[in-house]
Design an enzyme around this catalytic site. Structure first.
Site, PDB file in Angstrom:
ATOM      1  N   ARG A 105      -0.039  -9.303  18.519  1.00  0.00           N
ATOM      2  CA  ARG A 105       1.110  -9.526  18.243  1.00  0.00           C
ATOM      3  C   ARG A 105       2.192 -10.134  17.629  1.00  0.00           C
ATOM      4  NH1 ARG A 105       1.006  -4.140  20.841  1.00  0.00           N
ATOM      5  NH2 ARG A 105      -0.613  -3.581  18.942  1.00  0.00           N
ATOM      6  N   HIS A 123       3.784 -11.332  15.056  1.00  0.00           N
ATOM      7  CA  HIS A 123       5.253 -11.728  14.892  1.00  0.00           C
ATOM      8  C   HIS A 123       5.475 -12.986  13.952  1.00  0.00           C
ATOM      9  CE1 HIS A 123       7.062  -7.586  16.407  1.00  0.00           C
ATOM     10  NE2 HIS A 123       5.855  -7.736  16.290  1.00  0.00           N
ATOM     11  N   ASN A 180      10.835  -8.074  19.040  1.00  0.00           N
ATOM     12  CA  ASN A 180      10.041  -8.690  20.150  1.00  0.00           C
ATOM     13  C   ASN A 180      10.569  -8.937  21.287  1.00  0.00           C
ATOM     14  OD1 ASN A 180       9.099 -10.220  17.770  1.00  0.00           O
ATOM     15  ND2 ASN A 180      10.758 -11.648  17.321  1.00  0.00           N
ATOM     16  N   HIS A 209      -2.850  -2.526  15.715  1.00  0.00           N
ATOM     17  CA  HIS A 209      -2.776  -0.666  16.988  1.00  0.00           C
ATOM     18  C   HIS A 209      -3.426  -0.338  17.575  1.00  0.00           C
ATOM     19  CE1 HIS A 209       2.042  -0.855  14.696  1.00  0.00           C
ATOM     20  NE2 HIS A 209       1.349  -2.254  15.038  1.00  0.00           N
TER      21      HIS A 209
END
Length: 329
Positions: free
Chosen positions: A67, A71, A99, A198
């Site tokens: 992740r 990001h 975050n 996910h």
């Protein structure tokens, strides 16, 4: 004395030369698999061992590192800005609610960087370390391996407000997701494929509680959610609680697989941005395909991660190679 033809030819030659020089100056070399083969042969193995050690102790870090790479790439490109600390005059990306506290694994990147600086100082960028770590996390969590083109350089800025304008929200519809990924040069199918990340990790209740208690003026609970699943979530995410606990993103939270898409078939997508992939005609065929063909999804996921890892990269003489990932040189 030069005649007009000679003068014109000279000016033309100067113009062509200036274009060539300016083009060469703007040229950025592409990323390359095995970029550190000569300059730091141990680079990828050092990162791999750091990830292996960390994920063995805490399997949840695999999701955190994957992740984090996502990001990072969606905000200013894959140039390590997510890793920078805030300064007295600037709030960094990592402090943004999108975050913090959801991203985990910063210490893994720091440890790998420290070892690399001891072996081959001023050589391996933090942004490449993060790309390697995301790949190695995918392997630890799902046996998915892919070669990572490298040669990224690190950026020198990290801005809190940039996160809001670039990261997709948990409440996004399929159309909003497609548009968001398209702005980063990624296709509809790559968006649906990357959403499969996910399959591992957790989400805070605050990211989806609206679906349970205040969905819209007509329904307090999202009708696209399986009622039994909603009841389970309500027991985890109490309406009156001041706490913000976490819930697994799918039914196999430690295994990076296509179970995520299978759960969508039973209306058990946790976030709005998850379930919309199956309910929207725009993306439903892609989601159904990934649910049915797990092996193909794995291959597509690997290819999409490589594509994502090339978003707005800095190469050549752009940016810098940070000595410490949390601060600029």
């Amino acid at each position: 004395m030069m005649n007009s033809k000679c003068i014109g030819l000279a000016l033309y030659c100067c113009l062509i030369l200036s274009i060539i020089v300016s083009t060469m100056g703007a040229y950025s070399p592409p990323l390359k698999v095995g970029y550190y083969r000569r300059s730091c042969p141990q680079a990828e193995s050092i990162v791999r061992n750091a990830v292996k050690k960390a994920v063995s102790k805490n399997p949840g870090l695999a999701a955190g590192l994957i992740r984090m790479h996502f990001h990072d790439c969606f905000v200013r490109g894959c140039e390590g800005s997510i890793l920078l600390d805030s300064t007295p005059n600037n709030l960094a990306e990592r402090t943004h609610p999108a975050n913090n506290p959801s991203l985990r694994g910063f210490e893994v990147i720091d440890k790998a960087k420290s070892k690399l600086e001891a072996v081959c100082p001023n050589n391996v960028s933090c942004s490449d370390i993060l790309a390697f770590a995301a790949r190695d996390s995918a392997f630890r969590a799902g046996g998915i391996y892919y070669a990572v083109p490298s040669g990224r350089r690190d950026g020198r800025e990290s801005v809190f407000d940039d996160v809001t304008n670039n990261l997709p929200l948990a409440s996004f519809t399929a159309t909003e997701l497609v548009d968001n990924f398209a702005r980063k040069g990624l296709s509809l199918d790559e968006m649906v494929t990357l959403s499969g990340a996910h399959s591992i990790g957790v989400s805070h209740c605050s990211s989806f509680s609206d679906r349970l208690y205040k969905f819209n003026a007509t329904h307090s609970q999202d009708p696209s959610m399986d009622p039994k699943y909603a009841s389970f979530l309500k027991r985890k995410c109490l309406k009156s609680s001041s706490q913000d606990p976490t819930v697994n993103l799918d039914s196999t939270p430690r295994h990076l697989d296509n179970q995520y898409y299978k759960d969508l078939k039973y209306k058990r997508g946790l976030l709005t941005s998850d379930q919309t992939l199956l309910t929207s005609p725009l993306t439903s065929k892609n989601a159904w395909y990934n649910a049915k063909f797990g092996t193909t999804w794995r291959a597509k996921y690997a290819a999409a991660m490589v594509r994502m890892g090339s978003i707005e990269v800095l190469t050549g003489t752009e940016g810098e190679i940070r000595k410490i990932c949390r601060v600029v040189n």
